[in-house]
Scaffold this motif. Structure first.
Motif, PDB file in Angstrom:
ATOM      1  N   ALA A 148      36.069  40.101  48.935  1.00 46.10           N
ATOM      2  CA  ALA A 148      34.627  40.047  49.193  1.00 46.10           C
ATOM      3  C   ALA A 148      34.011  38.847  48.495  1.00 46.10           C
ATOM      4  N   PRO A 149      32.997  38.221  49.087  1.00 46.18           N
ATOM      5  CA  PRO A 149      32.325  37.081  48.454  1.00 46.18           C
ATOM      6  C   PRO A 149      31.709  37.483  47.115  1.00 46.18           C
ATOM      7  N   ILE A 150      31.660  36.531  46.207  1.00 48.62           N
ATOM      8  CA  ILE A 150      31.118  36.806  44.878  1.00 48.62           C
ATOM      9  C   ILE A 150      29.670  37.275  44.959  1.00 48.62           C
ATOM     10  N   ASP A 151      28.872  36.675  45.853  1.00 47.93           N
ATOM     11  CA  ASP A 151      27.477  37.099  45.977  1.00 47.93           C
ATOM     12  C   ASP A 151      27.375  38.562  46.390  1.00 47.93           C
ATOM     13  N   GLN A 152      28.253  39.002  47.273  1.00 49.09           N
ATOM     14  CA  GLN A 152      28.242  40.397  47.715  1.00 49.09           C
ATOM     15  C   GLN A 152      28.623  41.336  46.560  1.00 49.09           C
ATOM     16  N   ILE A 153      29.619  40.928  45.783  1.00 47.47           N
ATOM     17  CA  ILE A 153      30.038  41.731  44.634  1.00 47.47           C
ATOM     18  C   ILE A 153      28.910  41.812  43.615  1.00 47.47           C
ATOM     19  N   TRP A 154      28.259  40.688  43.404  1.00 44.80           N
ATOM     20  CA  TRP A 154      27.170  40.630  42.416  1.00 44.80           C
ATOM     21  C   TRP A 154      26.044  41.579  42.801  1.00 44.80           C
ATOM     22  N   LYS A 155      25.645  41.553  44.076  1.00 41.48           N
ATOM     23  CA  LYS A 155      24.571  42.433  44.530  1.00 41.48           C
ATOM     24  C   LYS A 155      24.978  43.901  44.443  1.00 41.48           C
ATOM     25  N   ALA A 156      26.228  44.194  44.745  1.00 43.01           N
ATOM     26  CA  ALA A 156      26.700  45.574  44.687  1.00 43.01           C
ATOM     27  C   ALA A 156      26.775  46.096  43.258  1.00 43.01           C
ATOM     28  N   SER A 157      26.993  45.183  42.304  1.00 42.45           N
ATOM     29  CA  SER A 157      27.166  45.596  40.908  1.00 42.45           C
ATOM     30  C   SER A 157      25.848  45.996  40.245  1.00 42.45           C
ATOM     31  N   LYS A 172      29.645  53.356  34.216  1.00 43.40           N
ATOM     32  CA  LYS A 172      30.159  52.014  33.946  1.00 43.40           C
ATOM     33  C   LYS A 172      31.567  51.861  34.507  1.00 43.40           C
ATOM     34  N   ARG A 173      32.406  52.882  34.297  1.00 44.33           N
ATOM     35  CA  ARG A 173      33.770  52.806  34.820  1.00 44.33           C
ATOM     36  C   ARG A 173      33.766  52.746  36.346  1.00 44.33           C
ATOM     37  N   LYS A 174      32.876  53.525  36.972  1.00 45.64           N
ATOM     38  CA  LYS A 174      32.786  53.500  38.436  1.00 45.64           C
ATOM     39  C   LYS A 174      32.339  52.122  38.930  1.00 45.64           C
ATOM     40  N   ARG A 175      31.340  51.550  38.260  1.00 45.58           N
ATOM     41  CA  ARG A 175      30.838  50.234  38.658  1.00 45.58           C
ATOM     42  C   ARG A 175      31.927  49.175  38.519  1.00 45.58           C
ATOM     43  N   ASP A 176      32.647  49.202  37.398  1.00 48.19           N
ATOM     44  CA  ASP A 176      33.719  48.223  37.176  1.00 48.19           C
ATOM     45  C   ASP A 176      34.799  48.355  38.243  1.00 48.19           C
ATOM     46  N   LYS A 177      35.102  49.586  38.633  1.00 45.45           N
ATOM     47  CA  LYS A 177      36.126  49.812  39.665  1.00 45.45           C
ATOM     48  C   LYS A 177      35.686  49.234  41.002  1.00 45.45           C
ATOM     49  N   VAL A 178      34.393  49.396  41.339  1.00 42.66           N
ATOM     50  CA  VAL A 178      33.873  48.827  42.583  1.00 42.66           C
ATOM     51  C   VAL A 178      33.989  47.313  42.563  1.00 42.66           C
ATOM     52  N   ILE A 179      33.623  46.697  41.449  1.00 43.64           N
ATOM     53  CA  ILE A 179      33.697  45.241  41.330  1.00 43.64           C
ATOM     54  C   ILE A 179      35.128  44.759  41.512  1.00 43.64           C
ATOM     55  N   SER A 205      35.607  31.444  38.901  1.00 47.77           N
ATOM     56  CA  SER A 205      35.350  31.834  37.530  1.00 47.77           C
ATOM     57  C   SER A 205      34.431  30.830  36.870  1.00 47.77           C
ATOM     58  N   PRO A 206      33.722  31.199  35.845  1.00 50.33           N
ATOM     59  CA  PRO A 206      32.840  30.242  35.149  1.00 50.33           C
ATOM     60  C   PRO A 206      33.619  29.041  34.647  1.00 50.33           C
ATOM     61  N   GLU A 207      34.864  29.274  34.182  1.00 48.74           N
ATOM     62  CA  GLU A 207      35.664  28.171  33.651  1.00 48.74           C
ATOM     63  C   GLU A 207      36.035  27.200  34.762  1.00 48.74           C
ATOM     64  N   PHE A 211      32.113  38.305  36.406  1.00 52.36           N
ATOM     65  CA  PHE A 211      33.328  37.671  35.898  1.00 52.36           C
ATOM     66  C   PHE A 211      33.761  38.286  34.569  1.00 52.36           C
ATOM     67  N   ARG A 212      32.793  38.723  33.778  1.00 53.26           N
ATOM     68  CA  ARG A 212      33.150  39.375  32.517  1.00 53.26           C
ATOM     69  C   ARG A 212      33.920  40.664  32.769  1.00 53.26           C
ATOM     70  N   VAL A 213      33.467  41.442  33.764  1.00 55.45           N
ATOM     71  CA  VAL A 213      34.170  42.688  34.103  1.00 55.45           C
ATOM     72  C   VAL A 213      35.594  42.387  34.551  1.00 55.45           C
ATOM     73  N   LEU A 214      35.752  41.368  35.402  1.00 59.00           N
ATOM     74  CA  LEU A 214      37.087  41.007  35.878  1.00 59.00           C
ATOM     75  C   LEU A 214      37.973  40.550  34.726  1.00 59.00           C
ATOM     76  N   ARG A 215      37.401  39.749  33.845  1.00 55.67           N
ATOM     77  CA  ARG A 215      38.173  39.250  32.707  1.00 55.67           C
ATOM     78  C   ARG A 215      38.557  40.381  31.763  1.00 55.67           C
ATOM     79  N   ASP A 216      37.621  41.303  31.489  1.00 54.22           N
ATOM     80  CA  ASP A 216      37.910  42.418  30.579  1.00 54.22           C
ATOM     81  C   ASP A 216      38.990  43.343  31.128  1.00 54.22           C
ATOM     82  N   ASN A 217      39.124  43.363  32.467  1.00 52.28           N
ATOM     83  CA  ASN A 217      40.128  44.227  33.088  1.00 52.28           C
ATOM     84  C   ASN A 217      41.381  43.447  33.505  1.00 52.28           C
ATOM     85  N   ASN A 218      41.502  42.218  32.978  1.00 53.62           N
ATOM     86  CA  ASN A 218      42.704  41.392  33.204  1.00 53.62           C
ATOM     87  C   ASN A 218      42.953  41.112  34.687  1.00 53.62           C
TER      88      ASN A 218
END
Length: 210
Positions: free
Chosen positions: A155-164, A140-147, A188-190, A173-180
């Motif tokens: 990188a485009p959001i679609d590319q990040i999403w597929k990589a995750s 999980k930590r490795k995946r969050d770091k990649v994101i 962002s969703p907002e 977006f939750r990962v980004l928000r949780d890591n400030n």
């Protein structure tokens, strides 16, 4: 002779040490089926030797094996002591058992063997669960770091999403928000919700024709 994993291990080891046994042999529970050290002990025993074990159920798996073991000790004139069972083949340390006590001891061996094996399976199961949980946390930590690195690098959001490997973009977006990590690309969703509610903010040029 003791096994290296069961609840009374420390107490049993102390009893054997206090009795003055030398050498003290401990079998690894993970090798219980093959029991190489136990086989070695049995080969080395000879007439007049003394064998001290915590319980009969530590060295036999059932009544048939018990009969063979006791007969071997009798023929080789081995002094057998199973101190938790209060068994002494020479009636020196423990008094002779009554017939009822002996029958109860023999009939209880299969249940004791099953309990010992089930306890070891439970220990192994807990250990495996703990290892899997640790591996999951690392992944999980490795995946969050990649994101995070992909997002910061533009990188485009679609590319990040597929990589995750996530099922939905919102998890990215939750990962980004949780890591400030600040949302600075209007993805962002907002921010998407704000654009839907206020289409004029998309930056359309004003009509200047009069």
């Amino acid at each position: 002779m003791v096994y290296d994993q069961y609840p009374s291990l420390d107490a049993d080891r102390k009893w054997i040490e206090d009795y003055g046994c030398d050498p003290i042999v401990e079998e690894r529970q993970s090798r219980e089926k093959l029991r190489p050290r136990w086989r070695e002990v049995m080969k080395r025993l000879g007439p007049g030797d003394e064998l001290v074990i915590p319980r009969l159920s530590n060295v036999v798996s059932g009544t048939a094996e018990l009969a063979f073991f006791l007969d071997h000790c009798r023929r080789e004139k081995i002094h057998l002591i199973a101190f938790n069972d209060r068994v002494d083949s020479l009636d020196v340390i423990f008094p002779q058992k009554s017939t009822a006590e002996f029958f109860a001891l023999i009939s209880g061996i299969p249940d004791e063997v099953a309990a010992i094996r089930n306890a070891e399976k439970h220990i192994s199961s807990l250990r495996r669960i703990r290892q899997r949980k640790t591996a999951t946390e690392v992944n999980k930590r490795k995946r969050d770091k990649v994101i995070i690195n992909l997002y910061i690098s533009g990188a485009p959001i679609d590319q990040i999403w597929k990589a995750s490997g996530f099922r939905s973009r919102s998890s990215v977006f939750r990962v980004l928000r949780d890591n400030n990590i600040p949302f600075n690309r209007g993805h962002s969703p907002e921010q998407r919700a704000a654009k839907r509610d206020n289409p004029s903010s998309e930056g359309h040029p004003e009509n200047t024709n009069h």
